[in-house]
Motif scaffolding. Structure first.
Motif, short mmCIF file in Angstrom:
data_model
loop_
_atom_site.label_atom_id
_atom_site.label_comp_id
_atom_site.label_asym_id
_atom_site.label_seq_id
_atom_site.Cartn_x
_atom_site.Cartn_y
_atom_site.Cartn_z
N THR A 23 -10.24 4.68 -14.97
CA THR A 23 -10.08 3.35 -15.57
C THR A 23 -9.24 2.43 -14.69
N ALA A 24 -8.09 2.94 -14.23
CA ALA A 24 -7.21 2.10 -13.41
C ALA A 24 -7.88 1.76 -12.08
N GLY A 25 -8.54 2.74 -11.45
CA GLY A 25 -9.23 2.46 -10.20
C GLY A 25 -10.34 1.45 -10.37
N ALA A 77 0.80 -1.22 0.00
CA ALA A 77 0.00 0.00 0.00
C ALA A 77 0.84 1.28 0.00
N VAL A 78 1.91 1.31 0.76
CA VAL A 78 2.66 2.55 0.94
C VAL A 78 3.27 3.07 -0.36
N PRO A 79 3.79 2.20 -1.25
CA PRO A 79 4.42 2.75 -2.47
C PRO A 79 3.49 3.56 -3.37
N TYR A 80 2.19 3.32 -3.34
CA TYR A 80 1.29 4.07 -4.24
C TYR A 80 1.31 5.56 -3.94
N PRO A 81 1.08 6.00 -2.70
CA PRO A 81 1.21 7.45 -2.45
C PRO A 81 2.63 7.96 -2.66
N LEU A 82 3.63 7.14 -2.34
CA LEU A 82 5.00 7.58 -2.57
C LEU A 82 5.27 7.82 -4.05
N ALA A 97 -9.14 9.14 -6.09
CA ALA A 97 -9.68 10.45 -5.72
C ALA A 97 -8.60 11.52 -5.77
N LEU A 98 -7.40 11.18 -5.30
CA LEU A 98 -6.29 12.14 -5.32
C LEU A 98 -5.96 12.55 -6.75
N HIS A 140 -6.54 2.11 -3.24
CA HIS A 140 -6.79 2.40 -4.65
C HIS A 140 -7.88 3.45 -4.80
N VAL A 141 -8.92 3.41 -3.95
CA VAL A 141 -9.97 4.43 -4.00
C VAL A 141 -9.38 5.81 -3.67
#
Length: 612
Positions: free
Chosen positions: A574-576, A469-474, A540-541, A535-536
């Motif tokens: 699309t990705a979400g 999970a952490v790498p996505y916001p990073l 949104a971000l 992912h949600v």
């Protein structure tokens, strides 16, 4: 074959490499050029020292990597395997020395001054540190020193594996300062050359390690079949990467016979064919009978001849690296992407093909390995095979198809590619029970790995969730995303990282393969819910936030797709959606499995009035 004779043969192989390199330089125009009067020149010492030192650097690097593979991976634990690792450390010192000398010769060549004037010139040394050509040999030097120290420290199994990775890393810096760095489609050229160099090192150096340290040992009966399997994949990797390298450097097929560069490529191809014949003879006459003395003698003779051809091929490669390739005709590559990009169409996402040798070999290995295991395992379920190859088909689409080419120029393509790499493909791969298949076909070694302390720590739910999970916001809130777009190696590493961490996540959540620790169903359901929430939030971000890598996409967006805001919104939605649908399907499947298991348990232990 005595040890003294082996070293004589080794010296002859090195001499062949030097001779072939010199002939290639002279015939291809890459050798020292006549000095022009009144113009500064580094002198003949630098002119000839550069290719000779580069040859020494390459040979030492090949031996270090190959010896480590022989001592750590191929040979069973023994005194001979430890001797091979120690020998790798000694060769690493020569590797470091070659890198240091190459740094000085490179500065001499850049500044057009004799090499004796380089060391006293402090500003020139600092200038060398600012140039890629100067930094590359210094990075090799550091990797070589770390390897040499590591081999003397009696490392653990994990430490020995880390040493192999450090040594392989040491092979790569010189790749990024050669012709590949400036070639058309240089991302493919860099991937191809990196794959080529690593495969050659494992193949040539590994064979040298077997020949010098295990040729008379009964352990050859175990080591040689292992190495034969590795060498086959190295042969395939060299063929694929060599083809890619030739394609990106030559404008037409006729350049193969009309230019010196092409003729040398054909010579290397012929050498590869000869080495293939050597490998075929090994498989016929030595691999199966390696435990017997006559077969070991046959192996020694074949391997000595094979290494001589390999050394000559390395000398040819060094000469080729100093030979200018034919000028490309008709290429109008993008200044930032370094490859052509057609105007965007929806159909182009499926029809445009961009073949990266590293990705092709990885996908080919996954396909062949799983198919071989499925044929060996008794009554392996077809639903697992379908899941595995469905995942590979999706990976081909997003990595080799149009998504792969557009992903560095169009946010929507990147987002969909990441959704497949980070959710859909890993989910299908781990649903195919690959670890169970590996345990059935490869035996107890897989079980030992699965139930090791490292595996227990890695599969702790909190560790798995954090890695996923952490790498996505990073990725989107730091400079990581921009670096991945602008730098092809970072792009590849990013893709691999998200795919591997996702496979670890779905290994734990799906629960088809055995786990080193029990993970309750409720915990797995919570992990899946948290991952879906990430992912949600990221969707949104991206919908509400600023445009990601706006400057980069403004310059690289293909024709007909220049609306950056629309691209980011389409990509986020699309990705979400792809990620959430895949996770929802998994949640339903897990719920059905949970219900079925509860029903079976109730049937085995019915609740009666008396038990109430």
């Amino acid at each position: 074959m005595t040890g003294r004779r082996m070293w004589v043969y080794g010296g002859a192989a090195v001499a062949a490499a030097v001779l072939v390199m010199v002939v290639t330089l002279q015939a291809g125009g890459g050798g020292p050029q006549p000095q022009i009067s009144d113009l500064p020149s580094p002198g003949l010492v630098t002119d000839w020292g550069l290719p000779l030192c580069r040859l020494a650097l390459d040979l030492c690097g090949v031996v270090v990597v190959g010896f480590l593979v022989t001592g750590v991976v191929v040979s069973p634990p023994s005194e001979q395997s430890r001797a091979v690792v120690r020998a790798a450390g000694r060769w690493a010192l020569g590797w470091a020395l070659s890198a240091g000398v190459l740094f000085l010769l490179t500065l001499s060549n850049l500044a057009a001054v004799p090499v004796t004037d380089v060391l006293p010139d402090g500003p020139l040394l600092l200038y060398g540190l600012s140039q890629a050509e100067g930094r590359a040999p210094l990075i090799v030097l550091v990797a070589a020193v770390v390897t040499a120290i590591g081999t003397r420290a009696r490392p653990s199994a994990a430490g020995r594996a880390a040493l192999i990775l450090v040594a392989i890393f040491g092979l790569l810096p010189m790749v990024y300062v050669g012709h590949a760095a400036s070639a058309d489609h240089h991302d493919i050229a860099l991937s191809g050359l990196a794959l080529h160099v690593v495969a050659v090192a494992v193949w040539v150096g590994g064979l040298a390690g077997l020949l010098l340290y295990l040729r008379d040992s009964t352990e050859l009966s175990v080591a040689l079949p292992r190495f034969s399997a590795i060498a086959l994949w190295c042969f395939i990797a060299v063929a694929i990467s060599g083809t890619a390298n030739a394609w990106v450097r030559m404008g037409a097929v006729s350049d193969l016979w009309n230019t010196s560069y092409g003729q040398f490529v054909l010579t290397k191809t012929a050498a590869l064919g000869v080495l293939g014949l050597f490998g075929w003879n090994h498989r016929r006459h030595t691999v199966a009978q390696a435990g017997h003395a006559p077969a070991r003698r046959t192996f020694a003779r074949l391997a000595a001849g094979e290494i001589a051809v390999m050394a000559a091929a390395i000398g040819l490669a060094v000469g080729l690296s100093h030979t200018p390739p034919p000028p490309s005709v008709g290429h109008h590559q993008h200044l930032l992407l370094d490859y052509d990009l057609e105007p965007f169409t929806i159909g182009g996402l499926f029809t445009e093909i961009r073949v990266d040798p590293l990705i092709v070999l990885a996908l080919l290995g996954l396909a062949v390995g799983y198919l071989a295991g499925a044929r060996t395992a008794e009554r392996w379920p077809w639903r697992y095979v379908t899941s595995w190859f469905g995942a590979l088909a999706m990976l081909v689409l997003v990595l080799i198809g149009g998504f792969g080419g557009y992903s560095r120029a169009l946010f929507a393509a990147y987002a969909v590619q990441l959704a497949v790499l980070g959710v859909v493909a890993p989910l299908l791969l781990m649903a195919a029970a690959p670890l169970t298949l590996a345990a059935r076909t490869l035996g107890p070694s897989i079980d030992t790995l699965l139930y090791s302390d490292t595996a227990r720590r890695l599969t702790h739910p909190m560790v798995v969730l954090a890695l996923y999970a952490v790498p996505y916001p990073l990725l989107y809130l730091t400079g990581w995303f921009s670096a991945a777009l602008a730098n092809h190696p970072v792009h590849l590493i990013t893709q691999a990282f998200f795919a591997v961490t996702a496979m670890l996540f779905f290994w734990v959540v799906i629960g088809v393969d055995p786990l080193p620790r029990p993970v309750p169903w409720r915990t797995r359901a919570l992990m899946l819910a948290v991952a879906a929430g990430v992912h949600v939030l990221m969707g949104a971000l991206l919908l509400a936030g600023p445009i990601q890598a706006e400057d980069w996409f403004f310059l690289t967006a293909p024709p007909l797709a220049t609306d950056l805001v629309a691209s980011q919104r389409i990509g986020a939605i699309t990705a979400g959606s792809v990620a959430l649908v895949a996770m929802a399907c998994l949640a339903v499947t897990l719920g059905m499995q949970r219900h079925a298991a509860a029903s079976r348990m109730a049937a085995l232990h019915p609740v009666t009035d008396e038990s109430r």
